[in-house]
Design an enzyme around this catalytic site. Structure first.
Site: not given
Ligand code: AHR
Length: 515
Positions: A173, A244, A292
Site C-alpha cells: 500500500e 475491504y 488483501e
Molecule cells: O489488513 C489490515 C491492514 O489493512 C493492512 O496492514 C494494510 O495493508 C491494510 O490497510
C-alpha cells in the site's frame, strides 16, 4: 420471486482457477502471530510454539498461499531482526500498529509454520523505510543455496536448504499516507523497478507483484496503476488490489450489492494494465494479485481498536466479530474472484487468525471458526477447476454504497445488482460441477433453474446452505457452532437441468457429479 434462470456450457469457460487464488494473509499485527499461530506454553503448542488447534482449523479452512509479514507492518520491518538466535533478537517500536515487536517469530519461523501446514509462503519486502538493497539481500538469504555470506547465514541459522520462496510482493500500500515511507506513483514505480531487477538477478525464478492502489476509493486510483506499470511493466508479473467492504450505513441490501464493485475494480485494473501493454505493443499480460480482501468496518475507524496506548506486545487489535450478513458478503466476494479467474491469479483473504480473521483464539484458551470461515472454506475446497461463463436472468435491485475515505463521506452508486450472484466451476479431475450461489434478496426465496450444457450426465452430490433468520448471529468461544452450514434440501437434477429453491439471504453450494 419469479424463477431465476442460469445457463452454463461446458465449453464456455472464463478461465481456470489458479491454486494461489485461495490464499490468506498473516501480519505482525495484534494477536495474529503472537497468540494466534504462535503461542509457546499453550496446551496445544508443539516444541516450536505452533498452536496445533489453530493449525487444524487452518487445514480445514484450506488456504493455499500465505502472505507475510505485512501489511502496514512490513513498511518498517528489518528482516534481519527476525532471524538468528531468538535471545539475540531486538525488541523494536512497531509504528504501524503502535506495538512492541519482540521478533521472536520471523521469516524462518514463518517458513517452518508454512511447511508444517503445507502452504506456499508469499513474502513482502519493505520498500517503505528501506531500499531495494534490503530486498535483494532477503531474496539471497532465503533462496540462494549457499557459499555466500547471506546464504551461509541462513544455513548457520539451521536452514540448510534454501526456502525457495517464489512469490514476492514489492512493498505494501505504498500509495497510502498512513504507510511508513509512502510514495508518489513515480517514486514507487522507480524503486519497485530497481528492487525487482536486483531481486530477479539474485533468483530469476521468482515472481513479483507491484503495489496497486490500496483501494478503489483512493484519489490516485487509476493513475497510480498506470504510472507504476509504465515503470515496472517489464519486471513484474502482477499488480495488487486491496478491498475491504463495509456496512457502516447498516444497509444490508447495499452491503450485499456492494460486492459487485469488486468485479468493477478488477475490470478497471485489467483495463489499465492492458492499456499499458497496448502502448508498448506488448503481448504480455499483467495478472492480478488480490492480496488483501475481506469485510472490515467495525474495528476499522475506532482509534482504540486500531492502536492501544503504552506500546503493548501483541495487544488485541482489529478483532472483528463476523456475523451471518458478513459471511454472505464474503461469499459474494468469493464469487467475484472466481468469475475473474482468467486474470486474478492470486488472492489473500486478510487475515488468517484473530485480526479480521476467519479463525479466532483465546490466549491460553480455545480456537474457533467465525461465520466467514465457511464461504472461504467452500471456495478453497470446491473452487478448483475451470470457471464457466454463466448467463444469468435474475431480477435486480438498486443501492448506493457508503465508502468513507478519511474524514470524507463518499457515496458510490452501485450498478443494478441481480438478486442472484453465481459462479460455476467444473473440476474435470474429479468430475464435479460446483455452483456457488448467493441469494441477495433479504425477504424472498429464489426458485433457481440452471441449464447445464455439454455434460452427458448430471447427478446431485452435495448441497449446502449458510442461512440464518438472524443475520446478526455470530460464533463465539461459548457458541463456536452457532453459525454453520446446513444441508440444502430439494435440489434436483433432471435432463441436463438443476433446480433448487434458495432461502432469502443465503449462501449456497451445490455440487453435482458430471460426465
Ligand atoms: O489488513 C489490515 C491492514 O489493512 C493492512 O496492514 C494494510 O495493508 C491494510 O490497510
Amino acid at each position: 420471486m419469479r424463477e431465476v434462470s442460469v445457463d452454463v456450457h461446458r465449453e464456455a469457460a472464463i478461465g481456470a482457477t489458479d491454486r494461489r487464488l485461495f490464499g490468506a494473509f498473516v501480519e505482525h499485527l495484534g494477536r495474529c502471530v503472537y497468540g494466534g499461530l504462535y503461542e509457546p506454553g499453550h496446551p496445544s503448542a508443539d516444541a516450536r510454539g505452533f498452536r496445533q488447534d489453530v493449525l487444524a482449523l487452518v487445514r480445514e479452512l484450506g488456504p493455499t498461499i500465505l502472505r507475510y509479514p505485512g501489511g502496514n507492518f512490513v513498511s518498517g520491518y528489518n528482516w534481519e531482526d527476525g532471524v538468528g538466535p531468538v535471545t539475540d533478537r531486538p525488541r523494536r517500536l512497531e509504528l504501524a500498529w503502535r506495538s512492541t515487536e519482540t521478533n521472536e517469530f520471523g521469516t524462518n519461523e514463518f517458513i517452518g509454520w508454512c511447511r508444517q501446514a503445507g502452504i506456499e509462503p508469499m513474502l513482502a519486502v519493505n520498500l517503505g523505510t528501506r531500499s531495494p538493497d534490503a530486498a535483494r539481500r532477503l531474496v539471497e538469504y532465503c533462496n540462494h543455496p549457499g557459499a555466500t555470506a547471506l546464504s551461509e547465514l541462513r544455513r548457520a541459522h539451521g536452514w540448510e536448504q534454501p526456502h525457495g520462496v517464489k512469490f514476492w510482493c514489492l512493498g505494501n500500500e505504498m500509495d497510502g499516507p498512513w504507510q511508513m515511507g509512502s510514495k508518489t506513483a513515480q517514486e514507487y514505480g522507480r524503486i519497485a523497478t530497481e528492487a525487482a531487477k536486483m531481486m530477479k538477478w539474485v533468483d530469476p525464478s521468482i515472481e513479483l507483484a507491484a503495489c496497486g492502489s490500496s483501494g478503489r476509493n483512493m484519489p490516485t486510483f487509476g493513475t497510480w496503476e498506470d504510472v507504476v506499470l509504465e515503470h515496472a511493466f517489464d519486471h513484474v508479473e502482477y499488480i495488487s488490489l486491496h478491498t475491504y467492504i463495509n456496512n457502516y450505513a447498516g444497509d444490508t441490501a447495499a452491503f450485499l450489492a456492494s460486492v459487485d464493485l469488486m468485479d468493477r475494480f478488477i475490470d478497471e485494473v485489467v483495463a489499465i494494465a492492458d492499456a499499458v501493454a497496448a502502448r508498448r505493443r506488448s503481448a504480455k499480460r499483467i495478472m492480478l494479485s488480490f492480496d488483501e480482501w475481506n469485510v472490515w468496518y467495525r474495528t476499522r475507524r475506532t482509534p482504540e481498536v486500531r492502536v492501544q496506548p503504552g506500546w503493548p506486545v501483541a495487544p488485541p487489535l482489529l478483532e472483528e466479530i463476523y456475523n451471518v450478513a458478513d459471511a454472505l458478503v464474503l461469499g459474494g466476494m468469493c464469487i467475484s474472484l472466481l468469475n475473474h479467474a482468467d486474470r486474478v491469479k492470486a488472492a489473500c483473504l486478510a487475515q488468517l487468525v484473530n485480526v479480521i480473521a476467519p479463525i479466532m483464539t483465546q490466549t491460553a484458551g480455545p480456537a474457533w471458526r467465525q461465520a466467514i470461515f465457511w464461504p472461504f472454506a467452500h471456495l478453497s475446497h470446491f473452487g478448483r477447476g475451470r470457471v464457466l461463463r454463466a448467463r444469468i436472468d435474475s431480477p435486480t435491485y438498486s443501492a448506493t454504497y457508503f465508502d468513507p475515505r478519511g474524514a470524507q463521506d463518499l457515496y458510490f452508486p452501485l450498478p443494478q445488482a441481480p438478486y442472484l450472484k453465481l459462479a460455476a466451476v467444473h473440476d474435470s479431475d474429479c468430475g464435479a460441477l460446483t455452483l456457488f450461489a448467493l441469494n441477495r434478496s433479504l425477504t424472498e426465496e429464489m426458485p433457481l433453474r440452471v441449464t447445464v450444457d455439454g455434460f452427458s450426465d448430471l447427478a446431485v452430490d452435495q448441497a449446502l446452505q449458510l442461512h440464518d433468520t438472524d443475520l446478526e448471529a455470530v460464533n463465539s468461544s461459548q457458541q463456536p457452532d452457532r453459525v454453520r452450514p446446513s444441508a440444502l434440501s430439494g435440489v434436483r437434477a433432471e435432463g441436463g437441468r438443476l433446480s433448487a429453491n434458495l432461502m432469502p439471504a443465503s449462501w449456497n453450494v451445490i455440487r453435482a457429479r458430471v460426465a
